[in-house]
Design a protein around this motif. Structure first.
Motif, PDB file in Angstrom:
ATOM      1  N   ARG A 370       0.864  -1.015   0.063  1.00  0.00           N
ATOM      2  CA  ARG A 370      -0.126   0.063   0.264  1.00  0.00           C
ATOM      3  C   ARG A 370       0.975   1.314   0.087  1.00  0.00           C
ATOM      4  NH1 ARG A 370      -3.647  -0.840   5.142  1.00  0.00           N
ATOM      5  NH2 ARG A 370      -4.017   1.454   5.263  1.00  0.00           N
ATOM      6  N   TYR A 371       2.159   1.252   0.584  1.00  0.00           N
ATOM      7  CA  TYR A 371       3.013   2.468   0.514  1.00  0.00           C
ATOM      8  C   TYR A 371       3.922   2.521  -0.250  1.00  0.00           C
ATOM      9  CZ  TYR A 371       0.061   2.484   4.804  1.00  0.00           C
ATOM     10  OH  TYR A 371      -1.044   2.311   5.627  1.00  0.00           O
ATOM     11  N   GLU A 372       3.952   1.376  -1.351  1.00  0.00           N
ATOM     12  CA  GLU A 372       5.149   1.874  -2.330  1.00  0.00           C
ATOM     13  C   GLU A 372       5.042   3.188  -3.220  1.00  0.00           C
ATOM     14  OE1 GLU A 372       5.334  -1.589  -5.115  1.00  0.00           O
ATOM     15  OE2 GLU A 372       5.473  -3.229  -3.347  1.00  0.00           O
ATOM     16  N   GLY A 373       6.013   3.837  -3.154  1.00  0.00           N
ATOM     17  CA  GLY A 373       6.031   5.162  -4.133  1.00  0.00           C
ATOM     18  C   GLY A 373       5.443   6.318  -3.260  1.00  0.00           C
ATOM     19  N   THR A 374       5.241   5.846  -1.893  1.00  0.00           N
ATOM     20  CA  THR A 374       4.680   7.157  -0.980  1.00  0.00           C
ATOM     21  C   THR A 374       6.074   7.472  -0.162  1.00  0.00           C
ATOM     22  OG1 THR A 374       4.179   5.576   1.076  1.00  0.00           O
ATOM     23  CG2 THR A 374       2.569   6.096  -0.628  1.00  0.00           C
ATOM     24  N   THR A 375       5.996   8.664   0.446  1.00  0.00           N
ATOM     25  CA  THR A 375       6.999   9.249   1.266  1.00  0.00           C
ATOM     26  C   THR A 375       6.620   9.270   2.666  1.00  0.00           C
ATOM     27  OG1 THR A 375       7.926  10.711  -0.385  1.00  0.00           O
ATOM     28  CG2 THR A 375       8.404  11.092   1.917  1.00  0.00           C
ATOM     29  N   ARG A 376       7.190   8.764   3.814  1.00  0.00           N
ATOM     30  CA  ARG A 376       6.753   8.646   4.905  1.00  0.00           C
ATOM     31  C   ARG A 376       8.294   9.128   6.157  1.00  0.00           C
ATOM     32  NH1 ARG A 376       1.667   6.959   5.296  1.00  0.00           N
ATOM     33  NH2 ARG A 376       1.646   7.085   7.707  1.00  0.00           N
ATOM     34  N   LYS A 377       7.816   9.529   7.195  1.00  0.00           N
ATOM     35  CA  LYS A 377       9.125   9.727   8.055  1.00  0.00           C
ATOM     36  C   LYS A 377       9.402   8.592   8.738  1.00  0.00           C
ATOM     37  CE  LYS A 377       7.012  14.663   8.845  1.00  0.00           C
ATOM     38  NZ  LYS A 377       8.339  15.044   8.139  1.00  0.00           N
ATOM     39  N   VAL A 378      10.743   8.569   8.534  1.00  0.00           N
ATOM     40  CA  VAL A 378      11.551   7.267   9.155  1.00  0.00           C
ATOM     41  C   VAL A 378      12.445   7.882  10.181  1.00  0.00           C
ATOM     42  CG1 VAL A 378      13.132   5.364   8.501  1.00  0.00           C
ATOM     43  CG2 VAL A 378      11.349   5.883   7.122  1.00  0.00           C
ATOM     44  N   LEU A 379      12.604   7.235  11.443  1.00  0.00           N
ATOM     45  CA  LEU A 379      13.463   7.320  12.194  1.00  0.00           C
ATOM     46  C   LEU A 379      14.667   6.400  12.051  1.00  0.00           C
ATOM     47  CD1 LEU A 379      14.631   8.578  15.098  1.00  0.00           C
ATOM     48  CD2 LEU A 379      13.188   6.877  16.384  1.00  0.00           C
ATOM     49  N   VAL A 380      15.840   6.691  11.917  1.00  0.00           N
ATOM     50  CA  VAL A 380      16.971   5.837  11.292  1.00  0.00           C
ATOM     51  C   VAL A 380      17.556   5.420  12.839  1.00  0.00           C
ATOM     52  CG1 VAL A 380      18.981   5.922  10.107  1.00  0.00           C
ATOM     53  CG2 VAL A 380      17.317   7.307   9.353  1.00  0.00           C
ATOM     54  N   GLU A 381      17.258   4.050  12.854  1.00  0.00           N
ATOM     55  CA  GLU A 381      17.774   3.552  14.131  1.00  0.00           C
ATOM     56  C   GLU A 381      18.850   2.754  14.499  1.00  0.00           C
ATOM     57  OE1 GLU A 381      14.659   0.972  15.311  1.00  0.00           O
ATOM     58  OE2 GLU A 381      13.306   2.710  16.153  1.00  0.00           O
ATOM     59  N   HIS A 382      19.603   2.480  13.174  1.00  0.00           N
ATOM     60  CA  HIS A 382      20.899   1.522  13.354  1.00  0.00           C
ATOM     61  C   HIS A 382      21.977   2.130  12.694  1.00  0.00           C
ATOM     62  CE1 HIS A 382      18.337  -1.678  14.896  1.00  0.00           C
ATOM     63  NE2 HIS A 382      17.486  -1.335  14.129  1.00  0.00           N
ATOM     64  N   SER A 383      23.238   1.906  13.343  1.00  0.00           N
ATOM     65  CA  SER A 383      24.461   2.449  12.645  1.00  0.00           C
ATOM     66  C   SER A 383      24.482   1.446  11.385  1.00  0.00           C
ATOM     67  CB  SER A 383      25.542   2.412  13.522  1.00  0.00           C
ATOM     68  OG  SER A 383      25.609   0.946  14.128  1.00  0.00           O
ATOM     69  N   VAL A 384      25.531   1.874  10.556  1.00  0.00           N
ATOM     70  CA  VAL A 384      26.136   1.029   9.294  1.00  0.00           C
ATOM     71  C   VAL A 384      26.093  -0.401   9.855  1.00  0.00           C
ATOM     72  CG1 VAL A 384      27.358   0.985   7.522  1.00  0.00           C
ATOM     73  CG2 VAL A 384      26.829   3.075   8.398  1.00  0.00           C
ATOM     74  N   SER A 385      25.515  -1.268   8.867  1.00  0.00           N
ATOM     75  CA  SER A 385      25.450  -2.631   9.130  1.00  0.00           C
ATOM     76  C   SER A 385      26.642  -3.090   8.134  1.00  0.00           C
ATOM     77  CB  SER A 385      24.108  -3.541   8.565  1.00  0.00           C
ATOM     78  OG  SER A 385      23.870  -3.080   6.984  1.00  0.00           O
ATOM     79  N   ALA A 386      26.931  -4.539   8.262  1.00  0.00           N
ATOM     80  CA  ALA A 386      27.919  -5.170   7.536  1.00  0.00           C
ATOM     81  C   ALA A 386      28.003  -5.029   6.036  1.00  0.00           C
ATOM     82  CB  ALA A 386      28.194  -6.591   8.145  1.00  0.00           C
ATOM     83  N   ASP A 387      26.509  -5.077   5.832  1.00  0.00           N
ATOM     84  CA  ASP A 387      26.322  -4.872   4.185  1.00  0.00           C
ATOM     85  C   ASP A 387      26.151  -3.651   3.732  1.00  0.00           C
ATOM     86  OD1 ASP A 387      23.840  -4.470   5.418  1.00  0.00           O
ATOM     87  OD2 ASP A 387      22.666  -5.986   4.136  1.00  0.00           O
ATOM     88  N   GLY A 388      26.602  -2.743   4.688  1.00  0.00           N
ATOM     89  CA  GLY A 388      26.570  -1.239   4.160  1.00  0.00           C
ATOM     90  C   GLY A 388      25.193  -0.543   4.098  1.00  0.00           C
ATOM     91  N   HIS A 389      24.298  -0.949   4.931  1.00  0.00           N
ATOM     92  CA  HIS A 389      22.868  -0.348   4.910  1.00  0.00           C
ATOM     93  C   HIS A 389      22.439   0.115   6.265  1.00  0.00           C
ATOM     94  CE1 HIS A 389      22.425  -3.016   1.452  1.00  0.00           C
ATOM     95  NE2 HIS A 389      21.588  -2.058   0.721  1.00  0.00           N
ATOM     96  N   MET A 390      21.662   0.959   6.452  1.00  0.00           N
ATOM     97  CA  MET A 390      21.020   1.757   7.694  1.00  0.00           C
ATOM     98  C   MET A 390      19.603   1.033   7.530  1.00  0.00           C
ATOM     99  SD  MET A 390      22.744   5.246   8.119  1.00  0.00           S
ATOM    100  CE  MET A 390      22.370   5.232   9.893  1.00  0.00           C
TER     101      MET A 390
END
Length: 431
Positions: A370-390
């Protein structure tokens, strides 16, 4: 060299909150967290006993810790310890055995061990537990966990929590507002309100859960609150309407259903039926159409015939919820459920569990789509993972994977959502 410690936690968010508080107490005494690969001087294990499998994992883990760190002093606490203190204290390496209401005294017990080498076993009967042990901690997450209540008076036939945690009790609103204010001062952005039966908050103090929510909503600096889990019969229209109108309380609910069969709910001695449960879901979505709704479910409970399971399955399939947390029933000694017949074979419990998990996967995929293509507010919770993502979560609890940018850590970012994996969506932060 300063002494070092490690912690290991099983079970619920409440346990993680309490473990982090214990760790902070140890660090206040000068201990340091052991680095990966090092042998700690002290290990604290906070246990769970929600199922027989949980008990088994606790025992196995404590034995494994003793083998891996033979010179470490092991302190054990939690629900498994409360229910089986003699068994827990006899496990290898254990020098402190602390009951539910003694968790926050563990640091003192370890002081005694280090000074006198005298083991401690301090486990009170659950019926005698009166005190509330406050806890508010972050651990290794961005979200903080605020313990507002402990214990339960419901005595469902399948559950040992009242025996393990004692009767319902809680802190005062004034105390909890003070803790939330300290979280804000420490840079916290989000607080998860935790407890065993949080809707029962204030039963002994004369305060109400809705009054607590209103008070927490006034704390400046906290951007988000989440209600971790609340019984459907205690989730009032007043609470739902408040969350819908609040800027800080997120559109996210977690409700224990346990069965979609009214007959099985009666056998469980739950305090609602499927009609009441469905009305709570309808009310939430009427006021908050974007709300994420998680639901707890038990499969193969004592007395659940194939017809009852089919009834439960049909009810769940019709229910417009976002995700299920499904567990096969586990016999617990001393519970009244053991008197109920018929008994479902473990293999059938697990098969029913797999069926419900498949339903959950479909519901989560539909919710995310339902939310593909929408913009929502995200609280970025985790530091950089081993695969280079947050990773982070939207207001309505969609997990989002995004390209690594350490500058976004602990920030709320407008993020465009796209299709992702099984339990997350991909996100592109807006510039």
């Amino acid at each position: 060299m300063p002494l070092t410690y490690l912690t290991h936690t099983f079970g619920c968010k409440l346990n993680f909150s309490e473990t982090a508080t214990i760790a902070r107490m140890l660090e206040e005494r000068g201990l340091q967290q052991a680095r990966k690969g090092d042998h700690p001087d002290i290990v604290v294990v906070n246990t769970c006993s929600v199922t027989g499998e949980a008990d088994k994992k606790c025992r196995q883990t404590i034995r494994a810790i003793a083998r891996r760190h033979p010179h470490a002093a092991i302190a054990v606490t939690g629900c498994y310890v409360q229910l089986h203190p003699e068994e827990a204290s006899s496990l290898p390496g254990v020098v402190v055995t602390a009951g539910i209401d003694r968790k926050l005294q563990i640091a003192g017990y370890l002081d005694r061990w280090l000074a006198e080498r005298q083991p401690t076993v301090d486990v009170n009967k659950a019926s005698l537990i009166k005190d509330f042990a406050p806890s508010c901690s972050r651990g290794d997450r961005t979200r903080w966990f605020l313990k507002v209540q402990d214990g339960c008076d419901y005595w469902c036939t399948y559950c040992t929590i009242p025996k393990a945690r004692g009767r319902s009790r809680s802190a005062t609103i004034e105390q909890l507002v003070g803790q939330a204010s300290q979280v804000a001062a420490d840079g916290g952005r989000e607080i998860v309100i935790t407890g065993v039966n949080i809707g029962d908050f204030g039963k002994l103090t004369g305060e109400r859960f809705i009054d607590l929510c209103r008070a927490l909503d006034t704390v400046e600096g906290i951007d988000r609150y989440r209600i971790s889990s609340i019984e459907p019969d205690l989730l009032t229209d007043e609470i739902i309407n408040f969350v819908a109108s609040s800027r800080r309380f997120m559109p996210h609910f977690h409700l224990p259903l346990q069965s979609g069969s009214d007959h099985v709910l009666q056998l469980m001695r739950r305090h609602y039926d499927t009609s009441l449960f469905a009305s709570r879901i309808e009310k939430i979505l009427h006021t908050m159409p974007d709300a994420f709704i998680g639901v707890d479910l038990i499969t193969g409970a004592m007395g659940e015939t194939p017809a009852h399971f089919d009834e439960s399955l049909r009810f769940i399939e019709r229910l417009p919820v976002s995700r299920l947390h499904v567990f096969p029933y586990s016999e617990r000694a001393g519970t009244r459920a053991l008197e109920i017949r018929p008994r479902v074979e473990p293999s059938e419990r697990h098969e029913r569990c797999r069926t419900m998990i498949a339903v959950s996967d479909r519901k989560l995929a539909e919710f995310q789509r339902r939310y593909e293509g929408t913009t929502r507010k995200v609280l970025v919770e985790h530091s950089v993972s081993a695969d280079g993502h947050m990773y982070g979560f939207t207001d309505n609890y969609i997990k989002v994977e995004m390209p690594a940018d350490p500058g976004l850590f602990n920030r709320i970012v407008d993020t465009r959502l796209t299709a992702g994996g099984k339990d997350f969506m991909k996100g592109i932060p807006a510039k």
